[in-house]
Design a protein around this motif. Structure first.
Motif, PDB file in Angstrom:
ATOM      1  N   CYS A  91      -1.021   8.467 -10.272  1.00  0.00           N
ATOM      2  CA  CYS A  91      -1.363   7.251  -9.838  1.00  0.00           C
ATOM      3  C   CYS A  91      -0.292   6.274 -10.261  1.00  0.00           C
ATOM      4  O   CYS A  91      -0.234   5.353  -9.137  1.00  0.00           O
ATOM      5  N   ARG A  94       2.281   6.108  -7.876  1.00  0.00           N
ATOM      6  CA  ARG A  94       1.855   5.550  -6.404  1.00  0.00           C
ATOM      7  C   ARG A  94       1.217   4.191  -6.610  1.00  0.00           C
ATOM      8  O   ARG A  94       0.432   3.746  -5.779  1.00  0.00           O
ATOM      9  N   ARG A 146      -6.963   5.809  -2.785  1.00  0.00           N
ATOM     10  CA  ARG A 146      -5.784   5.245  -2.181  1.00  0.00           C
ATOM     11  C   ARG A 146      -6.014   3.604  -1.908  1.00  0.00           C
ATOM     12  O   ARG A 146      -5.758   3.127  -0.989  1.00  0.00           O
TER      13      ARG A 146
ATOM     14  N   GLU B  53      -4.620  16.274  -0.727  1.00  0.00           N
ATOM     15  CA  GLU B  53      -4.229  15.126  -0.285  1.00  0.00           C
ATOM     16  C   GLU B  53      -4.944  15.004   1.345  1.00  0.00           C
ATOM     17  O   GLU B  53      -4.979  13.896   1.496  1.00  0.00           O
ATOM     18  N   LYS B 357       4.989  11.282  -4.989  1.00  0.00           N
ATOM     19  CA  LYS B 357       5.472  10.899  -3.661  1.00  0.00           C
ATOM     20  C   LYS B 357       5.788  12.097  -2.662  1.00  0.00           C
ATOM     21  O   LYS B 357       6.893  12.398  -2.297  1.00  0.00           O
ATOM     22  N   GLN B 384       7.273  11.894   0.834  1.00  0.00           N
ATOM     23  CA  GLN B 384       6.373  10.871   1.754  1.00  0.00           C
ATOM     24  C   GLN B 384       7.390   9.729   2.357  1.00  0.00           C
ATOM     25  O   GLN B 384       8.337   9.271   1.713  1.00  0.00           O
TER      26      GLN B 384
END
Lengths: 161, 595
Positions: A91, A94, A146, B53, B357, B384
């Motif tokens: 996390c 990201r 997300r 994902e 990523k 990504q």
């Protein structure tokens, strides 16, 4: 010790007694007892630790040591809607930190704090294992995946009432 | 039992459940009933497919079609099109399939995988013991109890070359032998399910998707060492795994596969759960044992090893979830078969949790010796947004950052240590060009500082000093001398710490110093962070050509560091600027840049 006991209601003390007896008052089951107590009362204030100490015959200093050692136990009450932001590595890379900052700003709370009105509390946790959804935010039992800083206002709005 | 013609497998792992996979299951069952298909088509909740994902994942049997990112609204379409008309729902197929591959057997992300520990994840309903038994479940336990002596069983594990999957890589057979030879009135088998490495989630997935494999292996281990009690130490943060384990233990007891006189062999064995309470250090076996005893999870010096004196001072064998999950298949298929997979010194497969990523975040299981390139680019689908690969952290906070030059290194226990990292539990966090390596090292140290139990000084104080030094560097206040300090301190901490946590915690610092020296130098000498992550090293600048002199930035600046007249170009006084970014947000003409 007895002073703090006064603050707890009779039935709360009876409940703690019941939990301790369920585990035969065995010192080795201290962590299991604390888990049950926390899920019953929401947090583990000194009063509860005192009573557990009494029933289990474990020094309260030891209990305090255990409560403060593990991140799962808390001595402060959580909000009605506890918000946890995952700051595990997946996390973090990201962008969890930006999401956390946004929550801090919107709620005017630091990590580990509960709002004065008791509605929201803010905490960070390490990995819920849903790394595919990173960054992840939990509000109570509900998981948001997300999450971007821009989503924060919308998430909070859902709990306005 | 009725026979079904088709099956719809829906992932019920934590990730997919968080994206409403349980609603999908309910809706599917209802819609099938409405169409009178509920006798022909069975909806099965399974464990993790590993394609986290793209969740929630739905797999159609018998044709193995995988549907990704399925939402409750797609349910009717899947049933009407796929089940009734036999046509695939194109919009839900994974990107992989555009090359004409739509089933899990041929998809790129599955092709290089060999599944041993994960073999049942995604294939059986973890809440039904019959499904486990139908896929050879508990056969290994039966075999061990009926055909092999404890010594012969240990010998099979020794010959298979299986090494502990929790991080250390110690030979499992040898560990079992020590525990078997130790004398004690009561012995214990402990399963370490306190998956503390943030970003690794294979143990959770195994427990959620195939809990019986762990129970079976623990019973086999109990048989070899003469233990009648097993304990699973599991994180309280994994409620679904706890629930599935409780169901599995109950069912195994009902079937006589746990409890007294298992399969009529005279061997008694039962398992209980012990909840952890969130402490990374409890992954260390002595700390874990203390935590199970109701104490603070602080490690103690070895020897004595748990095999001699562990839980309640009795001989105890501690293995990780993934290690156990390998055992039944090794017994069933033989040591030679297992040893033929992987490399000479690291046999078998390893489960990796890909995160960060990377395109295909999820769980994969590959033979030891697969290269990082194959894992990241072929199975993981690359970086990504088409960005450039920068580094991959293996082994979590105890491991190190590996770079481009390590991409073709075959992954095994020894190669990773040689490269300055470690296998750890198998977490792989992929980073791209936007990640600052100094900040990354700081992130890991922040974690270690918080998780250090505080018992020994090098770890408690040293890691804190490492963190402060890294913080200083990211603030732009570091010097070249600080880099030497980092390195020296790291070595002292490694050499003098009591347990595995402190002995490995400087690895992220050392490996980034080794592999990204230039980046450290840029931070301390030029005060530049190329990745743009260290805020204090950035400068807000007004682009003269684009500034119209509207004064909006000057008005919003909280410290009044922007000067300029109306309709004239404004200037930021860098010595006062606090880098809050308010001016950039306010500017309507994109005339403010970050450099």
């Amino acid at each position: 010790m007895c002073d703090s006991k006064i603050k707890l209601k009779e039935k709360d003390i009876a409940k703690i007694k019941e939990i301790c007896e369920f585990f035969d008052n065995k010192a080795g089951e201290l962590i299991s007892v604390l888990h049950r107590c926390q899920s019953e009362f929401g947090y583990l204030p000194p009063e509860i630790q005192d009573v557990v100490s009494d029933f289990m015959n474990v020094p309260v200093a030891k209990i305090y040591g255990v409560v403060t050692f593990y991140s799962f136990f808390t001595m402060k009450p959580k909000g009605k809607y506890p918000i946890s932001i995952c700051t595990g590595t997946a996390c973090y890379v990201r962008g969890a930190e930006k999401v956390l900052d946004e929550f801090k700003k919107e709620l005017n709370l630091e990590v580990g704090e509960t709002a004065a009105d008791g509605k929201f509390s803010l905490s960070s946790l390490r990995c819920v294992g849903a790394c595919g959804l990173a960054p992840v935010v939990l509000v109570g039992e509900k998981t948001y995946g997300r999450v971007a800083p821009d989503d924060v206002k919308e998430i909070l709005a859902a709990y306005e009432n | 039992m009725s026979k079904y013609k088709k099956h719809i497998m829906v992932c019920g792992g934590t990730g997919c459940r968080a994206s409403e996979s349980d609603t999908i299951v309910e809706k599917m069952k209802k819609e099938l009933e409405n169409r009178n298909l509920d006798k022909d088509v069975q909806v099965v909740i399974t464990g993790c497919f590993g394609l986290c994902e793209k969740g929630p994942i739905v797999k159609m049997l018998p044709d193995n079609t995988i549907y990704t990112e399925v939402k409750p609204v797609n349910v009717t379409e899947i049933i009407d099109e796929h089940i009734i008309k036999g046509r695939k729902v194109k919009s839900l197929l994974p990107a992989d399939s555009y090359k004409g591959k739509t089933d899990s057997k041929n998809m790129d992300s599955f092709k290089k995988q060999i599944r041993i520990a994960l073999k049942n994840c995604g294939f059986i309903n973890p809440e039904v013991i019959d499904e486990y038994i139908a896929s050879n479940g508990y056969e290994a336990l039966g075999k061990a109890l009926m055909e092999y002596t404890p010594e012969q069983t240990i010998d099979i594990i020794k010959k298979s070359g299986l090494r502990g999957r929790g991080g250390g890589g110690f030979p499992t057979g040898l560990k079992w032998e020590f525990a078997a030879k130790s004398k004690g009135d009561q012995k214990y088998v402990v399963c370490n399910a306190d998956e503390g490495d943030p970003g690794a989630f294979m143990d959770r997935s195994i427990l959620e998707g195939d809990p019986h494999s762990v129970l079976e292996a623990m019973a086999i281990c109990g048989y070899t060492m003469g233990a009648t009690e097993g304990l699973i130490y599991i994180r309280a943060e994994y409620p679904l795994a706890i629930e599935r384990l409780q169901i599995a233990i109950k069912q195994a007891r009902e079937y006589g596969l746990l409890g007294k006189n298992i399969l009529g062999s005279g061997f008694d064995f039962d398992i209980i759960l012990k909840l952890g309470a969130g402490a990374f250090v409890c992954g260390e076996e002595t700390a874990l044992i203390h935590s199970m005893e109701g104490l603070r999870g602080e490690p103690t010096i070895k020897p004595p090893f748990p095999a001699e004196s562990g839980y309640n001072n009795m001989p105890t064998n501690v293995n990780n979830v993934e290690t156990f999950a390998n055992i039944p298949t090794i017994i069933n298929k033989g040591a030679e078969w297992f040893a033929s997979i992987g490399t000479k010194k690291s046999t078998g497969t390893k489960v990796f949790a890909l995160a960060g990523k990377i395109n295909n975040v999820g769980l994969i299981e590959v033979p030891m010796g697969t290269t990082l390139r194959e894992v990241i680019f072929e199975i993981g689908g690359g970086i990504q947004d088409g960005k450039k690969f920068k580094a991959v952290q293996t082994g979590g906070p105890s491991g190190g950052c590996l770079t481009e030059k390590h991409l073709d290194t075959p992954i095994d226990f020894d190669n990773l240590i040689e490269a300055g990292s470690m296998m750890g539990s198998g977490g792989m966090i992929v980073m791209d060009e936007d990640d600052c390596m100094v900040s990354m090292a700081k992130f890991y140290l922040d974690f270690t500082v918080e998780e250090s139990c505080g018992k020994c000084a090098p770890c408690r104080i040293g890691n804190k000093r490492l963190y402060e030094t890294l913080d200083k560097i990211t603030q732009g206040k570091g010097t070249e001398a600080d880099l030497d300090l980092l390195r020296n301190m790291s070595h002292v901490i490694k050499d003098t710490s009591l347990c595995g946590l402190g002995q490995t915690s400087p690895n992220p610092v050392l490996s980034t110093l080794d592999n990204f020296w230039d980046e450290y130098i840029a931070h301390v000498k030029d005060h530049k962070c190329e990745a743009g992550q260290c805020k204090s090293l950035l400068q807000y600048n007004i682009i003269a050509e684009d500034c119209v002199g509207c004064t909006a930035c000057a008005r919003v600046c909280p410290v009044g560091c922007i000067a300029g007249e109306k309709k004239e170009v404004h200037i930021i006084d860098q010595s006062i600027c606090i880098k809050c970014g308010a001016c950039m947000d306010k500017c309507k003409f994109n005339a403010i840049e970050l450099i």
